[in-house]
Design an enzyme around this catalytic site. Sequence first.
Site, PDB file in Angstrom:
ATOM      1  N   ASP A 124      -7.053  -0.780   1.245  1.00 14.66           N
ATOM      2  CA  ASP A 124      -6.627  -1.338  -0.040  1.00 14.66           C
ATOM      3  C   ASP A 124      -6.385  -0.206  -1.053  1.00 14.66           C
ATOM      4  OD1 ASP A 124      -5.963  -3.278  -1.823  1.00 14.66           O
ATOM      5  OD2 ASP A 124      -8.000  -3.976  -2.181  1.00 14.66           O
TER       6      ASP A 124
ATOM      7  N   ASN B 213      -0.096 -11.846   2.652  1.00 18.79           N
ATOM      8  CA  ASN B 213       0.813 -10.839   2.077  1.00 18.79           C
ATOM      9  C   ASN B 213       2.260 -11.339   1.937  1.00 18.79           C
ATOM     10  OD1 ASN B 213      -0.890  -7.972   3.536  1.00 18.79           O
ATOM     11  ND2 ASN B 213      -1.062  -8.820   1.479  1.00 18.79           N
TER      12      ASN B 213
HETATM   13  C1  FPP Z   1      -3.156  -3.114   0.287  1.00 20.84           C
HETATM   14  O1  FPP Z   1      -2.879  -2.352  -0.842  1.00 20.84           O
HETATM   15  C2  FPP Z   1      -2.374  -2.617   1.391  1.00 20.84           C
HETATM   16  C3  FPP Z   1      -1.424  -3.332   2.073  1.00 20.84           C
HETATM   17  C4  FPP Z   1      -1.107  -4.723   1.792  1.00 20.84           C
HETATM   18  C5  FPP Z   1      -0.647  -2.705   3.150  1.00 20.84           C
HETATM   19  C6  FPP Z   1      -1.415  -1.749   3.953  1.00 20.84           C
HETATM   20  C7  FPP Z   1      -0.552  -1.015   4.863  1.00 20.84           C
HETATM   21  C8  FPP Z   1      -0.631   0.304   5.094  1.00 20.84           C
HETATM   22  C9  FPP Z   1      -1.623   1.178   4.463  1.00 20.84           C
HETATM   23  C10 FPP Z   1       0.254   0.975   6.069  1.00 20.84           C
HETATM   24  C11 FPP Z   1       0.338   0.246   7.366  1.00 20.84           C
HETATM   25  C12 FPP Z   1       0.920   1.090   8.373  1.00 20.84           C
HETATM   26  C13 FPP Z   1       1.506   0.654   9.498  1.00 20.84           C
HETATM   27  C14 FPP Z   1       1.942   1.644  10.474  1.00 20.84           C
HETATM   28  C15 FPP Z   1       1.757  -0.766   9.787  1.00 20.84           C
HETATM   29  P1  FPP Z   1      -2.344  -3.081  -2.135  1.00 20.84           P
HETATM   30  O2  FPP Z   1      -0.866  -3.034  -2.123  1.00 20.84           O
HETATM   31  O3  FPP Z   1      -2.926  -4.453  -2.198  1.00 20.84           O
HETATM   32  O4  FPP Z   1      -2.931  -2.186  -3.271  1.00 20.84           O
HETATM   33  P2  FPP Z   1      -3.394  -2.670  -4.715  1.00 20.84           P
HETATM   34  O5  FPP Z   1      -4.526  -3.655  -4.483  1.00 20.84           O
HETATM   35  O6  FPP Z   1      -3.848  -1.412  -5.363  1.00 20.84           O
HETATM   36  O7  FPP Z   1      -2.191  -3.295  -5.369  1.00 20.84           O
END
Ligand code: FPP
Length: 237
Positions: A14, A62
Site C-alpha cells: 500500500d 480495485n
Molecule cells: C495500493 O496503493 C497499491 C495498489 C492498488 C497496486 C499495487 C501494485 C503494485 C505495487 C505493483 C504490482 C506489480 C505487478 C507486477 C502486478 P494505493 O494506490 O492504494 O496507494 P494509496 O493508498 O497511497 O493511494
Amino acid sequence: MDRNVPQHIAIIMDGNGRWAKEKNRPRTAGHYQGTENVRNIAIKANDMGVKVLTLYAFSTENWKRPQEEVNYLMGLPAIFITKFLKELMEKGIKIATIGDLSAFPDSTRKVLEEAMEKTRDNKNMTLVFAMNYGGRKDIVDGINRYVDDYVSGRVREKMTEELFNSYLSTAEYPEIDLMIRTSLDYRLSNFLLWQLSYTELYFTDTYWPDFTPEEFEKAINNFTQRSRRFGGLKDEN
Ligand code: FPP
C-alpha cells in the site's frame, strides 16, 4: 536454509498513491515505482530463503478506481515481466497467480500465462501475484466447488479445515507465517481472510515504493523474535 526464515510471506503493498502525491507526481508514477520495488523485494526474499511470496497486486475492489488508473494497473504485469523475467529465471523464481484472471484484458492474461509457463520448473521461490483477488470470493468459490464435488459424489467427506484448505486458491502453498502491510493502515482489505488466521502481522508506515530490502529484512528479524503459540502455551525448550 535458515529455519527461522518464514516460509511464506504475504504483503499488502500500500501507499503507491501517497508516495506519488508527496512528490507531486501522478498516481501512476507511484505504481510504476511500486512495480520496480516488487523486483527488489522478490530478489531479497528469494536470497533469504523464503519459499513463497504472495503479493496483493489488484483486489476485487480495485475496479472502483478511475478507468485510467485501472488500465495502468492492468499493464503492470507486462512492465514487470518484460524488465525482470531474465533475472527471475537466473534466480530460479517461479511466477504464479491467485484470483480471477478471466476479467482481465487478453493481453494481461497472456503475459502472465506466458511467464508462468516459462518459469514453471523454477525451484527456488514462488512469487504469487494476487490479481482480481478477494478473500471472501476465495472462500465462497471454494464452498461452491466443494458443493459441486459433494453433490456429484466425487467427494464424500464432510467438510473439515484441512479439506477446506484444499479448496482455496492457496491450496498448494504452505501456511502464511508473516503478513506485511506498508503505509500504516491497520486493515486486511479482504486479503487471504481464512489463510491469515494464525499469521504474524507486521505494519510499517513506509510507503511501498520506499520499502527497502533492508526494511524487509528488519520485518523478518522482528518475526523471528516473536513467540508463536498458535493458541497454546509457550514452548520452554
Ligand atoms: C495500493 O496503493 C497499491 C495498489 C492498488 C497496486 C499495487 C501494485 C503494485 C505495487 C505493483 C504490482 C506489480 C505487478 C507486477 C502486478 P494505493 O494506490 O492504494 O496507494 P494509496 O493508498 O497511497 O493511494
